[in-house]
Design a protein around this motif. Structure first.
Motif, PDB file in Angstrom:
ATOM      1  N   THR A  69      15.179   9.383   3.135  1.00  0.00           N
ATOM      2  CA  THR A  69      14.094   8.732   3.775  1.00  0.00           C
ATOM      3  C   THR A  69      14.790   7.287   4.356  1.00  0.00           C
ATOM      4  O   THR A  69      15.952   7.018   3.860  1.00  0.00           O
ATOM      5  N   PRO A  70      14.149   6.593   5.030  1.00  0.00           N
ATOM      6  CA  PRO A  70      14.878   5.315   5.615  1.00  0.00           C
ATOM      7  C   PRO A  70      14.945   4.395   4.402  1.00  0.00           C
ATOM      8  O   PRO A  70      15.564   3.206   4.410  1.00  0.00           O
ATOM      9  N   CYS A  71      14.076   4.651   3.211  1.00  0.00           N
ATOM     10  CA  CYS A  71      14.475   3.631   2.114  1.00  0.00           C
ATOM     11  C   CYS A  71      15.758   4.381   1.363  1.00  0.00           C
ATOM     12  O   CYS A  71      15.707   5.481   0.682  1.00  0.00           O
ATOM     13  N   PRO A  72      16.931   3.709   1.180  1.00  0.00           N
ATOM     14  CA  PRO A  72      18.055   4.292   0.647  1.00  0.00           C
ATOM     15  C   PRO A  72      17.641   4.645  -1.009  1.00  0.00           C
ATOM     16  O   PRO A  72      18.291   5.708  -1.260  1.00  0.00           O
ATOM     17  N   GLU A  73      16.869   4.150  -1.553  1.00  0.00           N
ATOM     18  CA  GLU A  73      16.642   4.478  -2.908  1.00  0.00           C
ATOM     19  C   GLU A  73      15.661   5.597  -3.255  1.00  0.00           C
ATOM     20  O   GLU A  73      15.813   6.197  -4.359  1.00  0.00           O
ATOM     21  N   TYR A  74      14.906   5.823  -2.037  1.00  0.00           N
ATOM     22  CA  TYR A  74      14.169   7.162  -2.177  1.00  0.00           C
ATOM     23  C   TYR A  74      14.298   8.010  -1.630  1.00  0.00           C
ATOM     24  O   TYR A  74      14.664   8.239  -0.396  1.00  0.00           O
ATOM     25  N   ALA A  75      14.342   9.442  -2.452  1.00  0.00           N
ATOM     26  CA  ALA A  75      14.237  10.837  -1.171  1.00  0.00           C
ATOM     27  C   ALA A  75      12.656  10.803  -1.201  1.00  0.00           C
ATOM     28  O   ALA A  75      11.734   9.916  -1.471  1.00  0.00           O
ATOM     29  N   VAL A  76      12.266  11.735  -0.407  1.00  0.00           N
ATOM     30  CA  VAL A  76      10.789  12.067  -0.050  1.00  0.00           C
ATOM     31  C   VAL A  76      10.161  11.875  -1.260  1.00  0.00           C
ATOM     32  O   VAL A  76       8.971  11.509  -1.371  1.00  0.00           O
ATOM     33  N   ARG A  77      10.688  12.860  -2.287  1.00  0.00           N
ATOM     34  CA  ARG A  77       9.665  12.894  -3.525  1.00  0.00           C
ATOM     35  C   ARG A  77       9.670  11.656  -4.104  1.00  0.00           C
ATOM     36  O   ARG A  77       8.188  11.157  -4.263  1.00  0.00           O
ATOM     37  N   GLU A  78      10.533  10.512  -4.095  1.00  0.00           N
ATOM     38  CA  GLU A  78      10.028   9.071  -4.674  1.00  0.00           C
ATOM     39  C   GLU A  78       9.275   8.556  -3.815  1.00  0.00           C
ATOM     40  O   GLU A  78       8.321   7.775  -4.269  1.00  0.00           O
ATOM     41  N   LEU A  79       9.255   8.553  -2.609  1.00  0.00           N
ATOM     42  CA  LEU A  79       8.609   7.921  -1.508  1.00  0.00           C
ATOM     43  C   LEU A  79       6.996   8.180  -1.894  1.00  0.00           C
ATOM     44  O   LEU A  79       6.274   7.440  -1.806  1.00  0.00           O
ATOM     45  N   LEU A  80       6.815   9.634  -1.921  1.00  0.00           N
ATOM     46  CA  LEU A  80       5.424  10.189  -2.336  1.00  0.00           C
ATOM     47  C   LEU A  80       4.665   9.403  -3.643  1.00  0.00           C
ATOM     48  O   LEU A  80       3.743   9.235  -3.872  1.00  0.00           O
ATOM     49  N   GLY A  81       5.629   9.525  -4.646  1.00  0.00           N
ATOM     50  CA  GLY A  81       5.462   9.011  -5.716  1.00  0.00           C
ATOM     51  C   GLY A  81       5.222   7.317  -5.570  1.00  0.00           C
ATOM     52  O   GLY A  81       4.035   6.863  -6.167  1.00  0.00           O
ATOM     53  N   HIS A  82       5.768   6.654  -4.879  1.00  0.00           N
ATOM     54  CA  HIS A  82       5.662   5.265  -4.554  1.00  0.00           C
ATOM     55  C   HIS A  82       4.338   5.310  -4.169  1.00  0.00           C
ATOM     56  O   HIS A  82       3.603   4.239  -4.360  1.00  0.00           O
ATOM     57  N   LEU A  83       4.070   5.773  -3.071  1.00  0.00           N
ATOM     58  CA  LEU A  83       2.911   5.875  -2.373  1.00  0.00           C
ATOM     59  C   LEU A  83       1.576   6.145  -3.446  1.00  0.00           C
ATOM     60  O   LEU A  83       0.370   5.261  -3.272  1.00  0.00           O
ATOM     61  N   THR A  84       1.647   7.077  -4.148  1.00  0.00           N
ATOM     62  CA  THR A  84       0.526   7.432  -5.153  1.00  0.00           C
ATOM     63  C   THR A  84       0.285   6.218  -5.997  1.00  0.00           C
ATOM     64  O   THR A  84      -0.759   5.726  -6.254  1.00  0.00           O
ATOM     65  N   GLY A  85       1.570   5.606  -6.494  1.00  0.00           N
ATOM     66  CA  GLY A  85       1.612   4.459  -7.520  1.00  0.00           C
ATOM     67  C   GLY A  85       0.847   3.171  -6.880  1.00  0.00           C
ATOM     68  O   GLY A  85       0.072   2.338  -7.412  1.00  0.00           O
ATOM     69  N   LEU A  86       1.123   3.206  -5.526  1.00  0.00           N
ATOM     70  CA  LEU A  86       0.681   1.599  -4.959  1.00  0.00           C
ATOM     71  C   LEU A  86      -0.708   2.005  -4.647  1.00  0.00           C
ATOM     72  O   LEU A  86      -1.561   0.848  -4.421  1.00  0.00           O
ATOM     73  N   ALA A  87      -1.029   3.097  -4.097  1.00  0.00           N
ATOM     74  CA  ALA A  87      -2.583   3.327  -3.726  1.00  0.00           C
ATOM     75  C   ALA A  87      -3.347   2.899  -5.015  1.00  0.00           C
ATOM     76  O   ALA A  87      -4.684   2.368  -4.930  1.00  0.00           O
TER      77      ALA A  87
ATOM     78  N   VAL B  26      -0.477  -7.365   2.254  1.00  0.00           N
ATOM     79  CA  VAL B  26       0.315  -6.291   1.603  1.00  0.00           C
ATOM     80  C   VAL B  26       0.243  -4.989   1.359  1.00  0.00           C
ATOM     81  O   VAL B  26       0.979  -4.069   1.712  1.00  0.00           O
ATOM     82  N   ALA B  27      -1.081  -4.630   1.144  1.00  0.00           N
ATOM     83  CA  ALA B  27      -1.464  -3.238   1.263  1.00  0.00           C
ATOM     84  C   ALA B  27      -1.325  -2.602   2.607  1.00  0.00           C
ATOM     85  O   ALA B  27      -0.989  -1.400   2.637  1.00  0.00           O
ATOM     86  N   ALA B  28      -1.894  -3.229   3.502  1.00  0.00           N
ATOM     87  CA  ALA B  28      -1.708  -2.959   4.818  1.00  0.00           C
ATOM     88  C   ALA B  28      -0.222  -2.517   5.254  1.00  0.00           C
ATOM     89  O   ALA B  28       0.269  -1.417   5.952  1.00  0.00           O
ATOM     90  N   ASP B  29       0.642  -3.497   4.727  1.00  0.00           N
ATOM     91  CA  ASP B  29       2.162  -3.299   5.419  1.00  0.00           C
ATOM     92  C   ASP B  29       2.623  -2.123   4.586  1.00  0.00           C
ATOM     93  O   ASP B  29       3.402  -1.411   5.196  1.00  0.00           O
ATOM     94  N   GLU B  30       2.364  -1.979   3.229  1.00  0.00           N
ATOM     95  CA  GLU B  30       2.879  -0.886   2.523  1.00  0.00           C
ATOM     96  C   GLU B  30       2.417   0.534   3.385  1.00  0.00           C
ATOM     97  O   GLU B  30       3.289   1.393   3.340  1.00  0.00           O
ATOM     98  N   LEU B  31       1.271   0.690   3.556  1.00  0.00           N
ATOM     99  CA  LEU B  31       0.811   1.720   4.151  1.00  0.00           C
ATOM    100  C   LEU B  31       1.245   2.086   5.665  1.00  0.00           C
ATOM    101  O   LEU B  31       1.761   3.341   5.804  1.00  0.00           O
ATOM    102  N   VAL B  32       1.611   1.081   6.396  1.00  0.00           N
ATOM    103  CA  VAL B  32       2.136   1.102   7.825  1.00  0.00           C
ATOM    104  C   VAL B  32       3.664   1.512   7.630  1.00  0.00           C
ATOM    105  O   VAL B  32       4.158   2.473   8.161  1.00  0.00           O
ATOM    106  N   VAL B  33       4.383   0.609   7.027  1.00  0.00           N
ATOM    107  CA  VAL B  33       5.821   1.048   6.662  1.00  0.00           C
ATOM    108  C   VAL B  33       6.173   2.362   6.061  1.00  0.00           C
ATOM    109  O   VAL B  33       7.170   3.017   6.487  1.00  0.00           O
ATOM    110  N   HIS B  34       5.588   2.515   4.805  1.00  0.00           N
ATOM    111  CA  HIS B  34       5.832   3.574   4.299  1.00  0.00           C
ATOM    112  C   HIS B  34       5.199   4.803   5.012  1.00  0.00           C
ATOM    113  O   HIS B  34       5.744   6.069   4.946  1.00  0.00           O
ATOM    114  N   GLY B  35       4.129   4.818   5.880  1.00  0.00           N
ATOM    115  CA  GLY B  35       3.694   5.669   6.403  1.00  0.00           C
ATOM    116  C   GLY B  35       4.949   6.117   7.640  1.00  0.00           C
ATOM    117  O   GLY B  35       4.968   7.508   7.812  1.00  0.00           O
TER     118      GLY B  35
END
Length: 201
Positions: free
Chosen positions: A32-50, A120-129
């Motif tokens: 993904t564009p996040c160097p630390e995250y594969a898609v799996r970790e990105l989805l995990g991050h989205l779940t946690g932040l929600a 911050v919540a809106a930003d997380e959703l937009v950028v990680h989307g």
């Protein structure tokens, strides 16, 4: 951001949930564009932040709102295909309450005004989307209100002289006449031209 407007996060959370629903098991290992995250970790991050921002909106402070981002690598729950859309819907519902945008709350272990937490919540959703869509080859058109709030938040954050570390990274220069999404992505420390190294299906 004292004049931050309350925004209905429902359209953006539903968009993120739809993007996630199209992710195949094969794609979970993709970059993904996040160097630390594969898609799996990105989805995990989205779940946690929600969950965290749902509780921040409710002023239900505790373990979910006290954990700083980046302290651990996000893990993807076994039932994420049901859990993520449910958490996103609950997050959006919580931020519909006017009280969520007032007073103080906590997110990522940081005490902050409710209006700032909403931005911050809106930003997380937009950028990680965008991260998720770009990583999995999906079209992406974020909710305009959430996008404007994300851009305003990132633009203000970019003035911080100490910025440059963590998930945002250094600002990527983008032409002033570029689409608002590209300018937002650049402010988040991402290159709007980023593409995955190979397609996933």
């Amino acid at each position: 951001m004292p004049d931050t407007p309350a925004v209905d996060l429902g359209p953006q959370t539903r968009l993120v949930a739809r993007l996630a629903s199209e992710v195949t098991d094969v794609a979970l290992a993709g970059r993904t564009p996040c160097p630390e995250y594969a898609v799996r970790e990105l989805l995990g991050h989205l779940t946690g932040l929600a969950v965290a921002f749902r509780d921040a909106a409710r002023k239900d402070l505790g373990a979910t709102t006290d954990t700083a981002p980046g302290t651990t690598t996000p893990s993807l729950p076994a039932g994420w295909r049901e859990e993520l859309p449910r958490a996103l819907a609950e997050m959006a519902e919580a931020w519909k309450e006017p009280a969520a945008w007032t007073g103080m709350t906590r997110a990522g272990g940081v005490d902050l005004p409710g209006a700032v937490a909403g931005a911050v919540a809106a930003d997380e959703l937009v950028v990680h989307g965008w991260d998720l869509a770009r990583a999995t080859g999906q079209e992406y058109a974020p909710d305009p209100a959430a996008l404007r709030l994300s851009y305003a938040f990132l633009l203000e954050a970019a003035q911080d002289a100490g910025r440059g570390g963590g998930i945002f990274g250094a600002v990527v220069p983008v032409p002033d006449d570029a689409p608002l999404l590209d300018r937002t992505v650049g402010l988040s420390g991402r290159d709007p031209r980023w593409t995955p190294p190979r397609p996933y299906s």
